[in-house]
Structure formats: C-alpha cells, structure tokens
Scaffold this motif. Structure first.
Motif, short mmCIF file in Angstrom:
data_model
loop_
_atom_site.label_atom_id
_atom_site.label_comp_id
_atom_site.label_asym_id
_atom_site.label_seq_id
_atom_site.Cartn_x
_atom_site.Cartn_y
_atom_site.Cartn_z
N ALA A 64 -63.66 32.88 84.67
CA ALA A 64 -63.16 31.51 84.46
C ALA A 64 -61.82 31.28 85.14
CB ALA A 64 -63.04 31.22 82.97
N ILE A 65 -61.03 32.32 85.40
CA ILE A 65 -59.71 32.14 85.99
C ILE A 65 -59.79 31.61 87.41
CG2 ILE A 65 -59.56 34.51 86.86
CD1 ILE A 65 -56.69 32.28 85.48
N VAL A 66 -60.94 31.75 88.07
CA VAL A 66 -61.06 31.22 89.43
C VAL A 66 -61.25 29.71 89.43
CG1 VAL A 66 -63.58 31.32 89.80
CG2 VAL A 66 -62.01 31.84 91.69
N VAL A 67 -61.62 29.13 88.29
CA VAL A 67 -61.87 27.68 88.21
C VAL A 67 -60.60 26.87 88.50
CG1 VAL A 67 -62.57 25.78 86.70
CG2 VAL A 67 -63.85 27.94 86.68
N PRO A 68 -59.45 27.14 87.85
CA PRO A 68 -58.26 26.36 88.20
C PRO A 68 -57.80 26.56 89.64
CG PRO A 68 -57.68 28.19 86.76
CD PRO A 68 -59.17 28.09 86.76
N VAL A 69 -58.07 27.75 90.18
CA VAL A 69 -57.73 27.98 91.60
C VAL A 69 -58.58 27.07 92.48
CG1 VAL A 69 -57.77 29.67 93.46
CG2 VAL A 69 -57.04 30.36 91.16
N ALA A 70 -59.87 26.99 92.20
CA ALA A 70 -60.77 26.13 92.98
C ALA A 70 -60.38 24.66 92.82
CB ALA A 70 -62.21 26.35 92.53
N ILE A 71 -60.02 24.26 91.61
CA ILE A 71 -59.60 22.88 91.38
C ILE A 71 -58.34 22.56 92.20
CG2 ILE A 71 -58.68 21.26 89.66
CD1 ILE A 71 -60.45 22.64 87.58
N GLY A 72 -57.41 23.50 92.22
CA GLY A 72 -56.19 23.30 93.01
C GLY A 72 -56.47 23.16 94.49
N LEU A 73 -57.39 23.97 95.01
CA LEU A 73 -57.74 23.87 96.42
C LEU A 73 -58.42 22.54 96.73
CD1 LEU A 73 -59.07 27.50 97.06
CD2 LEU A 73 -56.86 26.54 97.74
N LEU A 74 -59.27 22.09 95.83
CA LEU A 74 -59.93 20.80 96.02
C LEU A 74 -58.91 19.66 96.01
CD1 LEU A 74 -63.12 21.21 93.80
CD2 LEU A 74 -63.07 20.90 96.29
N ALA A 75 -57.95 19.74 95.07
CA ALA A 75 -56.94 18.69 94.97
C ALA A 75 -56.07 18.62 96.22
CB ALA A 75 -56.07 18.93 93.74
N LYS A 76 -55.85 19.78 96.85
CA LYS A 76 -55.03 19.83 98.07
C LYS A 76 -55.88 19.69 99.34
CE LYS A 76 -51.59 22.84 95.90
NZ LYS A 76 -50.95 24.19 95.89
N ARG A 77 -57.18 19.48 99.15
CA ARG A 77 -58.12 19.31 100.27
C ARG A 77 -58.17 20.52 101.20
NH1 ARG A 77 -60.04 14.18 100.71
NH2 ARG A 77 -59.03 12.58 99.41
N LYS A 78 -58.02 21.69 100.62
CA LYS A 78 -58.12 22.92 101.40
C LYS A 78 -59.55 23.45 101.32
CE LYS A 78 -53.27 24.23 100.87
NZ LYS A 78 -52.30 25.28 100.44
N PHE A 79 -60.47 22.67 101.87
CA PHE A 79 -61.89 22.96 101.72
C PHE A 79 -62.31 24.25 102.43
CE2 PHE A 79 -61.62 18.19 101.70
CZ PHE A 79 -61.80 18.04 100.34
N LYS A 80 -61.62 24.59 103.51
CA LYS A 80 -61.99 25.78 104.26
C LYS A 80 -61.71 27.07 103.48
CE LYS A 80 -61.42 23.80 108.88
NZ LYS A 80 -60.72 23.89 110.20
N GLN A 81 -60.79 26.99 102.51
CA GLN A 81 -60.45 28.17 101.72
C GLN A 81 -61.33 28.32 100.48
OE1 GLN A 81 -56.19 27.36 101.21
NE2 GLN A 81 -55.75 29.05 102.62
N LEU A 82 -62.07 27.28 100.15
CA LEU A 82 -62.90 27.31 98.94
C LEU A 82 -63.90 28.47 98.89
CD1 LEU A 82 -63.74 23.62 97.99
CD2 LEU A 82 -62.67 25.34 96.54
N PRO A 83 -64.54 28.84 100.01
CA PRO A 83 -65.50 29.95 99.93
C PRO A 83 -64.93 31.25 99.39
CG PRO A 83 -65.81 28.75 101.98
CD PRO A 83 -64.57 28.20 101.35
N LEU A 84 -63.61 31.45 99.54
CA LEU A 84 -63.00 32.66 98.99
C LEU A 84 -63.16 32.73 97.47
CD1 LEU A 84 -59.68 33.00 101.03
CD2 LEU A 84 -61.59 34.62 100.99
N CYS A 85 -63.22 31.57 96.83
CA CYS A 85 -63.36 31.52 95.38
C CYS A 85 -64.71 32.04 94.91
CB CYS A 85 -63.15 30.09 94.87
SG CYS A 85 -61.45 29.48 95.08
#
Length: 371
Positions: free
Chosen positions: A199-220
């Motif tokens: 579950a700890i990866v969820v806020p990280v993914a939300i933060g990346l989405l909010a900052k529009r860092k879509f290319k980094q999302l696959p790392l999650c």
C-alpha cells in the motif's frame, strides 16, 4: 531555553541524535527493569525457556527480547517455510538468515535486525515529520512515537515491525526528495515484509500522477510485481497463491478472531442479530480513535491520508483483533498529527507511555498474546 541554545539543538544533526539516544537509554533501562521482574523468584525465567527448550536462544538475555512469533521467524531463518508459517512474509526471515549465517546465531540476528532498525526509524521519522511541522515539533513527535507502548515494544523485541516501519518511512523519505528508484525499492521491501506493505506505493503513484510524471509511473509496478512473484512462489510450493491468508485458520482454531468488518459490520448491515458475536467496547474505542487520527492525516498530506485509510480499512478486514493495536500503531502518518509544543506536556506523555510500555512488555514476555 535560550534562542541560541534552541537553534544549536534543532539546527544541526544533534536534533536527530538526541531523541535516538534518549529512546536507546529508555530501552536499556526498561530491559533492566523487566529482567529484575523476571528474576523476582531468585533466578531469571520466562515461559519460553520451557516452550523452546534447547532450541531457544543460547544467550540468556535474548529471552528479554524473544517471545511468541519470534520462534517462527527464527525457524524460518533456519529451515525456511512449512505449515503454518506461510502466513509470514519473507523479507525479515531472509535478512535474519543472511546475518545469522555471518554471526552464527539466528536468534541474535533477529534481535539485531529489529533493534537496530527500530532505532534507525526514529531519525527517519523525524526527517519526514520536518516536512510537515517545525523541527522542535518533529523532535517532540519522534519522542512521542518512540515511547508509545506498542511501538516501543515491537521495535525492541524480535518482530517484523521495525523492518516494516523503516521501509515505509524510507519509501516516503526518498519520494519527498525526488529519488524514485530507492523509494520503490524500499516499497518493495515493505511489500515483502507484511501482507499490506504494498500500500505504501499508492501515495507515491498519486504524487507522480499529480506532478504529471507519467514516464516514471511504471517504476511503481515493482512492489506489485514482487508481491505477485511471492504469490507465484507460494502457488508452486503449496498450490495456493493465497496460502498466507488461508493458513490463518491455524490461529483461528486457537481462538483468534479475524476480520472486524466481516464479523461485526456485515451482520449489522444484513440485520443478522440472532447470532451476534461478543462485543469488545475497548476495541471499538480504539478503532474510533485510530479512525479519527487516520482522517486527520488528510489535513497533513492527502496522499498519506489515502495510504493511512487504505491500511486502516485493510486491517479492519484482514487483521486479527488481538493484534489491531500493534498494526494501527505502525501506520506512520497518524503520528504526524501529534504536535506537542509544551515540554511539561511532552514529559508527562513520555512518562505515561513508558509506564504502559513496561506493562505490555512484561505481559508479552509472560505469554499474554498481545500480538
């Protein structure tokens, strides 16, 4: 305290070292007190000396820090999985196995991993807290979480909580600093430590989405893939990828109750009032209090609020009732809500929590199933 003295303490690294040294001293004093209590009849004794027999710790003092599930973790480090130990995730036993192979003692290894990571979690929490409050408030919150009875105990004895707390805090620490790779690696470690660690990866993914860092999302996806990989391993070994859940029946036969939502809430909503389970009002009070703190985290950081709520609901659905106080205590964002500005109030809280820490530690060693 003068402004210059305060700036010296809270302006440099001393602000991070001081709470650790204080908590370390309190742990040592508490262990000495528990030792004296356990030798009150003349010689040091715990029930686990009889339970584990010759297979227990060779160093007598490790019995101060070893009880209940510690035996399962050491057995996993020494001989790997068998029934009913598939309920435990592999990260902690593997680390204990690696260190134990180096020092030649799995019991000592389990203690060192938990104790050292428990202390290391304190400055990590403090640094994270400084993103949401002043440095002096963060130091006070660190002291508060450090002496809270369930945190104090389970970051001292040989359990998985220290590793879980350290890895979840490290995930958020690295994310806040923009270091995504170590962040998802820490999240992967949390995933392989506890069932709900992913579950700890969820806020990280939300933060990346909010900052529009879509290319980094696959790392999650890495923690999720680690969880799926572990489930595949369990399927190969047992034929059941969810064996970590299905083998909870072992503890259910021992009288441990699981699933607050299924056992209490669903019968209420379905108007099944004829066979209602025995009600625990203290547990209800705890759930209400923790729920309040969870919702307060949304005011601190909405992303961490989502994480806290996910864990809270997951624990209500999956967790056993006896262990809920322990599980709730390690949802780290709830401690960001605590801000104490008064030194007398902080000292009073520390004294009160420490007294109760001694109580739960003593009961834990005597075999009362606190968790």
């Amino acid at each position: 305290m003068s402004a210059r003295a305060s700036a010296k303490i809270f302006g440099g690294k001393l602000r991070l070292i001081l709470p650790v040294l204080i908590i370390l001293l309190l742990k040592l004093l508490a262990s000495a007190f528990i030792y004296q209590r356990l030798r009150i009849l003349g010689s040091f004794f715990t029930p686990w000396m009889e339970t584990w027999g010759k297979g227990g710790p060779a160093l007598w003092w490790l019995y101060l820090f070893s009880a209940q599930d510690t035996g399962f973790y050491v057995a996993l480090a020494a001989a790997w999985y068998s029934y009913p130990m598939y309920v435990f995730f592999p990260a902690y036993p593997v680390i204990c196995k690696l260190i134990g192979a180096l020092i030649g003692d799995f019991w000592l290894s389990a203690f060192l991993v938990s104790f050292i990571l428990g202390l290391a979690s304190l400055p990590l929490f403090q640094i994270v807290a400084e993103n949401y409050m002043s440095r002096s408030e963060a130091a006070a919150s660190t002291m508060l979480v450090g002496v809270f009875p369930y945190v104090f105990l389970f970051t001292t004895v040989s359990y998985t909580e220290s590793l879980f707390l350290f890895s979840t805090l490290a995930t958020w620490y690295f994310y806040v600093r923009g270091r995504l790779v170590p962040s998802v690696l820490a999240a992967t470690l949390a995933t392989l430590t506890r069932t709900y660690g992913v579950a700890i990866v969820v806020p990280v993914a939300i933060g990346l989405l909010a900052k529009r860092k879509f290319k980094q999302l696959p790392l999650c996806a890495l923690p999720v893939l680690a969880l799926l990989g572990w489930m595949y391993y369990l399927y190969v070994m047992t034929g059941d990828p969810f064996v970590f859940s299905t083998q909870q029946s072992y503890w259910m036969r021992m009288g441990v109750e699981f699933g607050w939502i299924q056992r209490y809430i669903m019968p209420l909503l379905s108007f099944n009032v004829w066979m209602y389970p025995k009600f625990d009002y203290l547990l209800v009070a705890l759930i209400i209090l923790m729920g309040y703190l969870v919702f307060c985290t949304f005011r601190i950081d909405a992303k961490l609020g989502v994480y806290s709520l996910l864990l809270f609901l997951a624990l209500l659905y999956l967790g056993n009732f006896i262990s809920l106080p322990r599980f709730f205590s390690f949802i780290f964002p709830i401690w960001l809500v605590a801000r104490i500005r008064s030194l007398p109030i902080l000292l009073a809280a520390v004294a009160f929590f420490l007294l109760n820490s001694l109580l739960v530690w003593y009961q834990f060693i005597l075999g009362v199933w606190l968790a």
